[in-house]
Write an enzyme that holds these catalytic residues in place. Structure first.
Site, mmCIF file in Angstrom:
data_model
loop_
_atom_site.group_PDB
_atom_site.id
_atom_site.type_symbol
_atom_site.label_atom_id
_atom_site.label_comp_id
_atom_site.label_asym_id
_atom_site.label_seq_id
_atom_site.Cartn_x
_atom_site.Cartn_y
_atom_site.Cartn_z
ATOM 1 N N PHE A 363 0.788 -1.145 -0.067
ATOM 2 C CA PHE A 363 0.082 -0.024 0.012
ATOM 3 C C PHE A 363 0.981 1.314 0.123
ATOM 4 O O PHE A 363 1.994 1.309 0.594
ATOM 5 C CB PHE A 363 -1.015 0.149 1.132
ATOM 6 C CG PHE A 363 -1.988 -1.013 1.370
ATOM 7 C CD1 PHE A 363 -3.170 -0.923 1.026
ATOM 8 C CD2 PHE A 363 -1.447 -2.179 1.824
ATOM 9 C CE1 PHE A 363 -4.206 -1.775 1.126
ATOM 10 C CE2 PHE A 363 -2.506 -3.184 2.169
ATOM 11 C CZ PHE A 363 -3.765 -2.901 1.480
ATOM 12 N N ASP A 364 0.536 2.396 -0.908
ATOM 13 C CA ASP A 364 1.049 3.491 -0.612
ATOM 14 C C ASP A 364 0.331 3.833 0.778
ATOM 15 O O ASP A 364 -0.853 3.588 0.990
ATOM 16 C CB ASP A 364 0.635 4.546 -1.714
ATOM 17 C CG ASP A 364 1.015 5.890 -1.435
ATOM 18 O OD1 ASP A 364 2.094 6.065 -1.190
ATOM 19 O OD2 ASP A 364 0.221 6.706 -1.879
ATOM 20 N N LYS A 365 0.991 4.925 1.497
ATOM 21 C CA LYS A 365 0.404 5.391 2.699
ATOM 22 C C LYS A 365 -0.597 6.675 2.585
ATOM 23 O O LYS A 365 -1.867 6.433 2.672
ATOM 24 C CB LYS A 365 1.240 5.857 3.513
ATOM 25 C CG LYS A 365 0.840 6.519 5.048
ATOM 26 C CD LYS A 365 2.056 7.005 5.687
ATOM 27 C CE LYS A 365 2.471 8.350 5.334
ATOM 28 N NZ LYS A 365 1.711 9.457 5.975
ATOM 29 N N LYS A 549 10.659 2.648 -3.996
ATOM 30 C CA LYS A 549 9.492 1.977 -4.064
ATOM 31 C C LYS A 549 9.296 0.815 -5.104
ATOM 32 O O LYS A 549 8.921 -0.407 -4.741
ATOM 33 C CB LYS A 549 8.261 2.873 -4.221
ATOM 34 C CG LYS A 549 7.919 3.987 -3.202
ATOM 35 C CD LYS A 549 6.449 4.278 -3.575
ATOM 36 C CE LYS A 549 6.119 5.337 -2.385
ATOM 37 N NZ LYS A 549 4.955 6.023 -2.482
ATOM 38 N N VAL A 566 -1.279 -1.159 -4.124
ATOM 39 C CA VAL A 566 -2.493 -0.152 -3.944
ATOM 40 C C VAL A 566 -2.132 1.082 -3.848
ATOM 41 O O VAL A 566 -1.436 1.587 -2.773
ATOM 42 C CB VAL A 566 -3.240 -0.890 -2.877
ATOM 43 C CG1 VAL A 566 -4.636 0.077 -2.812
ATOM 44 C CG2 VAL A 566 -3.696 -2.110 -2.901
#
Length: 679
Positions: A363-365, A549, A566
């Protein structure tokens, strides 16, 4: 499927657009409209029954009447089958329909008119019911296109005129009546209303809409338009009239793009479809070789040619892979249609299947697991200062800044204070990377991090205050100290808060079998750890640059094999391209997200993710069941027909029965409901 894979499969979309005819191109009109194929099949059955009764009971004279009844039965049963066989042969393709015609013609040559007519009756009946079932799935996709109204009332040169939605131009002012559908993507310029966005985003609760402050503002980046001002084509206005300014022409609306992408997704082959296609490539010639050998069985076995021919035709029927050809396309079509109704756009069979076998999610935050905008989270007053005084001074200074942290302090402070009058600050100056200084009612005010106070001198920050700042930072806050003159008034903690639903969604994902959930963020590690702890994520990696990333995704894929990323589909596009499946949130407001993601959650909400994964797992299970049924029936029928235990009649009943069974099994996906027990 990653985006790099997307490009690899674009050609295959076109290449396979006409393959699996059983699943895609059977849309027959005719004398009785859409029901013509079914009615022809039933007429075939009626004349078959009449011919059978004549043969066994009535023996009508002249004797050719019985044959004529079977010929008429053949005509109605073979009409659409011949049509489809001619179409496929003209395209250089060899379809199962042709094999059935050969078998029926063979039965007639042997004088077994009743069996040939039974073959055509059951084959045409099975096909017509199968096409009707597939049309039901397709119509649930086409229903998306019907969400938008056909006309719109616009205000032009002081007049109200009704025009087709196709003629809407960017910048038109559209009048939307209460409880009517919104015809175009746009911004509200007049009126307040609650809009039902479920048709596009899947949100169950209507969203309050209000006018933008300035209707003449241009919005080059639609993602930045606040949700309370933005509306989508196909959504339903509430109880009050509103006026909207269109942002796009109808053909470019979010709805139009979703409909187009769902149609393209229907053509895209999943790994299982590609596997079955490979089987068919070798299987069909192998069947033809076997049937040819069986035709000459009379040379080896002491039996008449008619018996060998009859056995060969029975094997031809038994071995035809109709159920195999339709088993996966029907499940993919139903799964994609069901997802679209829930506000989840799945771009074809590959991401649908891949999502169902995932064991890890990254997940991206910011904006994915968190709300994406900082909020005033903590206020700590010091040295006898009241919270009201601390906030009043901070708001006076920060309200003149457009920095996101300043906005968070002003908005959060005003929320806490209510209708308090705030003084104006003078001589406001930013101290780069450290904070801000200003003058309020003749006194110097500083707001910033501890580096600011080291730089300006004056009394040192007390040790107990530094400890409080450290504690706030450990909890994920950006901590700012406020000083008036030589007195420290207090600490303000600002944080991008986790989404309220994030913790329960992660719990539900764990229950679905997702073993590893990793958060990747450019934010510092302390903030990443604090957010991860609050929502229950298994691993947090902070201070990552975009290329880091991508490297993290590579590393995780080596560990887990199948991994989804996501994010928002914009900043995370490179990481999504490296993942097995790229999932974008809030895609209804972003063209880039719709293009880059393999799966797009139309609403800016993470709680549709468990639904999408649950549906994919169910789809994968249905595809597996269908393959077992389709291959199992063929594996049983071929030995039975070769040995003579089963003849053409039972073979065609089992063959068509299995085809219908796999289609109706796939249609169950259209009524898939999310299991809410974990929430």
């Amino acid at each position: 499927m990653s985006n790099s894979q997307h490009s690899n499969h674009k050609g295959s979309h076109e290449e396979h657009a006409h393959e699996h005819k059983h699943g895609h191109e059977h849309k027959h009109g005719g004398l009785f409209g859409e029901s013509t194929e079914l009615i022809f099949s039933l007429l075939c059955g009626v004349f078959l029954l009449a011919g059978f009764l004549d043969e066994k009971l009535f023996h009508l004279q002249p004797s050719w009447i019985g044959i004529a009844l079977f010929v008429i039965s053949y005509f109605f049963g073979a009409f659409f089958t011949i049509k489809e066989a001619v179409e496929s042969i003209s395209k250089g393709q060899f379809e199962i329909d042709f094999l059935m015609l050969v078998a029926a013609a063979g039965a007639a040559l042997l004088g077994e008119w009743a069996e040939g007519a039974l073959l055509l009756f059951l084959f045409s009946l099975g096909h017509s019911l199968e096409h009707m079932a597939m049309e039901k799935a397709r119509k649930s996709i086409e229903a998306l296109a019907g969400l938008a109204p056909k006309t719109a009332v616009i205000r032009r040169n002081g007049d109200q005129i009704e025009i087709p939605v196709e003629e809407l131009k960017k910048g038109d002012i559209v009048l939307v009546k209460p409880n009517s559908k919104i015809p175009a993507d746009g911004i509200v310029v007049s009126g307040n209303s609650a809009v039902n966005q479920a048709p596009i985003t899947g949100e169950s609760i209507p969203v309050e809409k209000m006018p933008v402050p300035d209707p003449n503002t241009d919005y080059p980046d639609e993602k930045k338009i606040p949700a309370q001002h933005k509306v989508f084509a196909g959504t339903i206005n509430g109880a009050a009239a509103i006026e909207i300014k269109t942002l796009k022409e109808a053909k470019d609306s979010t709805l139009a793009r979703v409909v187009q992408m769902v149609k393209e997704a229907e053509q895209q082959q999943s790994p299982t479809q590609q596997f079955t296609k490979r089987i068919e490539r070798f299987y069909v010639p192998a069947v033809l070789v076997l049937v040819t050998l069986l035709l000459f069985a009379f040379v080896v076995i002491d039996e008449p040619f008619s018996k060998s021919f009859y056995r060969a035709m029975a094997v031809l029927v038994a071995a035809s892979p109709c159920a195999l050809a339709i088993s996966t396309p029907s499940a993919v079509l139903s799964g994609v249609a069901r997802a679209a109704r829930q506000g989840v756009l799945i771009k074809g069979g590959r991401p649908l299947e891949d999502l169902g076998v995932l064991t890890a999610l990254a997940f991206d935050k910011t904006g994915t697991l968190t709300e994406g905008k900082p909020k005033l989270n903590t206020v700590v007053a010091l040295n006898g200062t009241s919270e009201e005084e601390l906030l009043s001074v901070a708001i006076a200074v920060e309200k003149q800044s457009d920095h996101p942290l300043a906005s968070a302090i002003v908005n959060g402070g005003l929320e806490r204070l209510g209708n308090t009058t705030i003084e104006d600050a003078d001589n406001v100056k930013a101290v780069m990377g450290k904070g801000v200084e200003a003058n309020v009612k003749g006194e110097m005010i500083w707001i910033g991090n501890d580096e600011l106070f080291k730089a300006i001198g004056g009394p040192d920050v007390p040790a107990d205050v530094m400890q409080k700042i450290a504690n706030l930072q450990q909890e994920g806050n950006t901590a700012m100290l406020v000083r008036k003159g030589d007195t420290y008034l207090g600490i303000l903690g600002v944080m991008d808060l986790p989404r309220p639903e994030a913790a329960s969604v992660l719990k539900e994902l764990k229950a679905l079998g997702i073993k590893k959930m990793v958060m990747l963020t450019g934010d510092n590690q302390l903030v990443a750890d604090a957010v991860a702890k609050k929502i229950g994520i298994t691993e947090a990696r902070g201070s990552l640059l975009p290329e880091e990333k991508v490297a993290a995704i590579d590393e995780l894929r080596k560990q887990e094999n199948k991994l989804a990323m996501v994010g928002d589909g914009v900043n995370d596009a490179p990481a999504m391209a490296k993942s097995t499946v790229g999932i974008a949130m809030g895609a209804a407001g972003s063209d880039v997200a719709l293009e880059t993601a393999d799966i797009a959650l139309m609403a800016d909400k993470i709680d549709n993710l468990p639904f999408a994964i649950g549906l994919s797992r169910k789809s994968k299970a249905v595809i597996r069941q269908n393959l077992v049924v389709s291959l199992g029936v063929v594996a049983i029928l071929i030995p039975l027909t070769i040995s003579g235990v089963a003849n053409i009649g039972p073979a065609i009943i089992a063959h068509e029965g299995s085809t219908l069974l796999v289609v109706f099994n796939a249609l169950r996906l259209l009524v898939y409901k999310r299991n809410m027990t974990n929430r």
